[in-house]
Design a protein around this motif. Structure first.
Motif, PDB file in Angstrom:
ATOM      1  N   ALA A   1      -6.060  55.294  37.070  1.00 30.82           N
ATOM      2  CA  ALA A   1      -5.543  56.538  37.640  1.00 30.82           C
ATOM      3  C   ALA A   1      -4.576  57.274  36.728  1.00 30.82           C
ATOM      4  CB  ALA A   1      -4.910  56.277  39.004  1.00 30.82           C
ATOM      5  N   ALA A   2      -4.850  57.249  35.424  1.00 34.47           N
ATOM      6  CA  ALA A   2      -4.003  57.945  34.458  1.00 34.47           C
ATOM      7  C   ALA A   2      -4.191  59.468  34.525  1.00 34.47           C
ATOM      8  CB  ALA A   2      -4.274  57.446  33.046  1.00 34.47           C
ATOM      9  N   GLY A   3      -5.362  59.916  34.940  1.00 33.48           N
ATOM     10  CA  GLY A   3      -5.612  61.343  35.111  1.00 33.48           C
ATOM     11  C   GLY A   3      -5.984  62.107  33.862  1.00 33.48           C
ATOM     12  N   GLN A   4      -6.162  61.425  32.756  1.00 32.07           N
ATOM     13  CA  GLN A   4      -6.522  62.117  31.514  1.00 32.07           C
ATOM     14  C   GLN A   4      -7.880  62.795  31.615  1.00 32.07           C
ATOM     15  OE1 GLN A   4      -4.328  62.543  28.910  1.00 32.07           O
ATOM     16  NE2 GLN A   4      -3.012  61.639  30.476  1.00 32.07           N
ATOM     17  N   CYS A   5      -8.781  62.209  32.371  1.00 32.89           N
ATOM     18  CA  CYS A   5     -10.113  62.796  32.524  1.00 32.89           C
ATOM     19  C   CYS A   5     -10.035  64.142  33.242  1.00 32.89           C
ATOM     20  CB  CYS A   5     -11.039  61.844  33.269  1.00 32.89           C
ATOM     21  SG  CYS A   5     -10.432  61.294  34.879  1.00 32.89           S
ATOM     22  N   VAL A   6      -9.213  64.217  34.264  1.00 33.63           N
ATOM     23  CA  VAL A   6      -9.071  65.459  35.034  1.00 33.63           C
ATOM     24  C   VAL A   6      -8.416  66.541  34.181  1.00 33.63           C
ATOM     25  CG1 VAL A   6      -8.049  66.486  37.085  1.00 33.63           C
ATOM     26  CG2 VAL A   6      -8.952  64.172  37.190  1.00 33.63           C
ATOM     27  N   LEU A   7      -7.457  66.152  33.381  1.00 34.47           N
ATOM     28  CA  LEU A   7      -6.801  67.122  32.498  1.00 34.47           C
ATOM     29  C   LEU A   7      -7.760  67.635  31.430  1.00 34.47           C
ATOM     30  CD1 LEU A   7      -3.323  65.395  32.043  1.00 34.47           C
ATOM     31  CD2 LEU A   7      -3.849  67.409  33.427  1.00 34.47           C
ATOM     32  N   SER A   8      -8.643  66.770  30.948  1.00 33.64           N
ATOM     33  CA  SER A   8      -9.576  67.155  29.882  1.00 33.64           C
ATOM     34  C   SER A   8     -10.791  67.921  30.396  1.00 33.64           C
ATOM     35  CB  SER A   8     -10.068  65.904  29.141  1.00 33.64           C
ATOM     36  OG  SER A   8      -8.999  65.245  28.531  1.00 33.64           O
ATOM     37  N   ALA A   9     -11.337  67.478  31.511  1.00 33.60           N
ATOM     38  CA  ALA A   9     -12.577  68.072  32.030  1.00 33.60           C
ATOM     39  C   ALA A   9     -12.497  68.206  33.551  1.00 33.60           C
ATOM     40  CB  ALA A   9     -13.770  67.225  31.608  1.00 33.60           C
ATOM     41  N   PRO A  10     -11.705  69.149  34.045  1.00 30.79           N
ATOM     42  CA  PRO A  10     -11.496  69.268  35.493  1.00 30.79           C
ATOM     43  C   PRO A  10     -12.725  69.690  36.288  1.00 30.79           C
ATOM     44  CG  PRO A  10     -10.463  71.095  34.338  1.00 30.79           C
ATOM     45  CD  PRO A  10     -10.941  70.123  33.292  1.00 30.79           C
ATOM     46  N   ASN A  11     -13.730  70.233  35.634  1.00 29.96           N
ATOM     47  CA  ASN A  11     -14.964  70.597  36.334  1.00 29.96           C
ATOM     48  C   ASN A  11     -15.916  69.417  36.493  1.00 29.96           C
ATOM     49  OD1 ASN A  11     -14.211  73.305  36.628  1.00 29.96           O
ATOM     50  ND2 ASN A  11     -14.995  73.807  34.599  1.00 29.96           N
ATOM     51  N   VAL A  12     -15.600  68.316  35.814  1.00 32.19           N
ATOM     52  CA  VAL A  12     -16.474  67.144  35.832  1.00 32.19           C
ATOM     53  C   VAL A  12     -15.831  65.978  36.579  1.00 32.19           C
ATOM     54  CG1 VAL A  12     -17.737  65.493  34.391  1.00 32.19           C
ATOM     55  CG2 VAL A  12     -17.520  67.870  33.653  1.00 32.19           C
ATOM     56  N   PHE A  13     -14.506  65.872  36.489  1.00 34.95           N
ATOM     57  CA  PHE A  13     -13.795  64.755  37.103  1.00 34.95           C
ATOM     58  C   PHE A  13     -12.704  65.250  38.044  1.00 34.95           C
ATOM     59  CE2 PHE A  13     -14.939  63.570  32.732  1.00 34.95           C
ATOM     60  CZ  PHE A  13     -15.741  62.469  32.960  1.00 34.95           C
ATOM     61  N   MET A  14     -12.412  64.432  39.050  1.00 40.50           N
ATOM     62  CA  MET A  14     -11.248  64.663  39.890  1.00 40.50           C
ATOM     63  C   MET A  14     -10.680  63.299  40.266  1.00 40.50           C
ATOM     64  SD  MET A  14     -12.717  65.851  43.610  1.00 40.50           S
ATOM     65  CE  MET A  14     -11.158  65.692  44.425  1.00 40.50           C
ATOM     66  N   GLN A  15      -9.503  63.304  40.874  1.00 37.47           N
ATOM     67  CA  GLN A  15      -8.875  62.060  41.308  1.00 37.47           C
ATOM     68  C   GLN A  15      -8.831  62.021  42.829  1.00 37.47           C
ATOM     69  OE1 GLN A  15      -5.359  62.619  38.569  1.00 37.47           O
ATOM     70  NE2 GLN A  15      -5.469  60.380  38.643  1.00 37.47           N
ATOM     71  N   ARG A  16      -9.096  60.841  43.376  1.00 36.48           N
ATOM     72  CA  ARG A  16      -9.008  60.670  44.827  1.00 36.48           C
ATOM     73  C   ARG A  16      -7.560  60.813  45.267  1.00 36.48           C
ATOM     74  NH1 ARG A  16     -12.818  55.522  44.842  1.00 36.48           N
ATOM     75  NH2 ARG A  16     -10.828  54.497  44.498  1.00 36.48           N
ATOM     76  N   ASP A  17      -7.376  61.401  46.421  1.00 34.15           N
ATOM     77  CA  ASP A  17      -6.028  61.606  46.949  1.00 34.15           C
ATOM     78  C   ASP A  17      -5.332  60.299  47.296  1.00 34.15           C
ATOM     79  OD1 ASP A  17      -6.139  64.367  46.721  1.00 34.15           O
ATOM     80  OD2 ASP A  17      -6.930  64.628  48.743  1.00 34.15           O
ATOM     81  N   ASP A  18      -6.073  59.336  47.823  1.00 36.30           N
ATOM     82  CA  ASP A  18      -5.430  58.120  48.326  1.00 36.30           C
ATOM     83  C   ASP A  18      -4.946  57.165  47.239  1.00 36.30           C
ATOM     84  OD1 ASP A  18      -8.099  57.532  47.681  1.00 36.30           O
ATOM     85  OD2 ASP A  18      -8.274  55.991  49.221  1.00 36.30           O
ATOM     86  N   ASP A  19      -5.687  57.047  46.132  1.00 34.52           N
ATOM     87  CA  ASP A  19      -5.274  56.093  45.102  1.00 34.52           C
ATOM     88  C   ASP A  19      -5.297  56.650  43.681  1.00 34.52           C
ATOM     89  OD1 ASP A  19      -8.002  56.220  44.631  1.00 34.52           O
ATOM     90  OD2 ASP A  19      -8.386  54.111  45.071  1.00 34.52           O
ATOM     91  N   GLY A  20      -5.703  57.895  43.513  1.00 33.96           N
ATOM     92  CA  GLY A  20      -5.692  58.531  42.199  1.00 33.96           C
ATOM     93  C   GLY A  20      -6.832  58.135  41.284  1.00 33.96           C
ATOM     94  N   LYS A  21      -7.750  57.305  41.752  1.00 41.07           N
ATOM     95  CA  LYS A  21      -8.858  56.871  40.901  1.00 41.07           C
ATOM     96  C   LYS A  21      -9.873  57.990  40.701  1.00 41.07           C
ATOM     97  CE  LYS A  21      -8.345  52.008  41.334  1.00 41.07           C
ATOM     98  NZ  LYS A  21      -9.025  50.782  41.011  1.00 41.07           N
ATOM     99  N   VAL A  22     -10.619  57.862  39.630  1.00 40.53           N
ATOM    100  CA  VAL A  22     -11.568  58.882  39.206  1.00 40.53           C
ATOM    101  C   VAL A  22     -12.695  59.078  40.225  1.00 40.53           C
ATOM    102  CG1 VAL A  22     -12.988  57.275  37.851  1.00 40.53           C
ATOM    103  CG2 VAL A  22     -12.964  59.695  37.257  1.00 40.53           C
ATOM    104  N   GLU A  23     -13.078  60.334  40.377  1.00 40.31           N
ATOM    105  CA  GLU A  23     -14.286  60.703  41.106  1.00 40.31           C
ATOM    106  C   GLU A  23     -15.101  61.604  40.187  1.00 40.31           C
ATOM    107  OE1 GLU A  23     -14.392  62.167  45.093  1.00 40.31           O
ATOM    108  OE2 GLU A  23     -12.588  61.063  45.609  1.00 40.31           O
ATOM    109  N   LEU A  24     -16.359  61.310  40.077  1.00 40.87           N
ATOM    110  CA  LEU A  24     -17.251  62.079  39.225  1.00 40.87           C
ATOM    111  C   LEU A  24     -17.836  63.240  40.018  1.00 40.87           C
ATOM    112  CD1 LEU A  24     -18.624  62.242  36.446  1.00 40.87           C
ATOM    113  CD2 LEU A  24     -20.400  60.734  37.355  1.00 40.87           C
ATOM    114  N   LEU A  25     -17.622  64.451  39.536  1.00 43.36           N
ATOM    115  CA  LEU A  25     -18.146  65.643  40.202  1.00 43.36           C
ATOM    116  C   LEU A  25     -19.527  66.031  39.694  1.00 43.36           C
ATOM    117  CD1 LEU A  25     -14.927  67.850  40.123  1.00 43.36           C
ATOM    118  CD2 LEU A  25     -15.783  66.455  42.026  1.00 43.36           C
TER     119      LEU A  25
END
Length: 64
Positions: A12-36
């Motif tokens: 849940a570092a969030g680097q993926c969301v910062l780099s590619a926010p149209n492809v990745f997001m983080q779950r609200d409950d635990d911050g883990k990656v979700e693939l869009l």
């Protein structure tokens, strides 16, 4: 390009969301990656590669 993520190893570092926010997001409950977008458009390929490189847990996997 096909993108896969491993939620079990995500820290849940969030680097993926910062780099590619149209492809990745983080779950609200635990911050883990979700693939869009499993197959992102070519215009986003470099951002997805950057996200994979920056991921501290190597939880992003790319098949070219």
């Amino acid at each position: 390009m096909k993108v896969e993520t491993t939620e079990d190893t995500c820290v849940a570092a969030g680097q993926c969301v910062l780099s590619a926010p149209n492809v990745f997001m983080q779950r609200d409950d635990d911050g883990k990656v979700e693939l869009l977008k499993e197959n992102p458009p070519e215009a986003e390929h470099s951002l997805v590669r950057e996200a994979a490189d920056l991921c501290p847990s190597a939880s992003i996997h790319i098949q070219e």
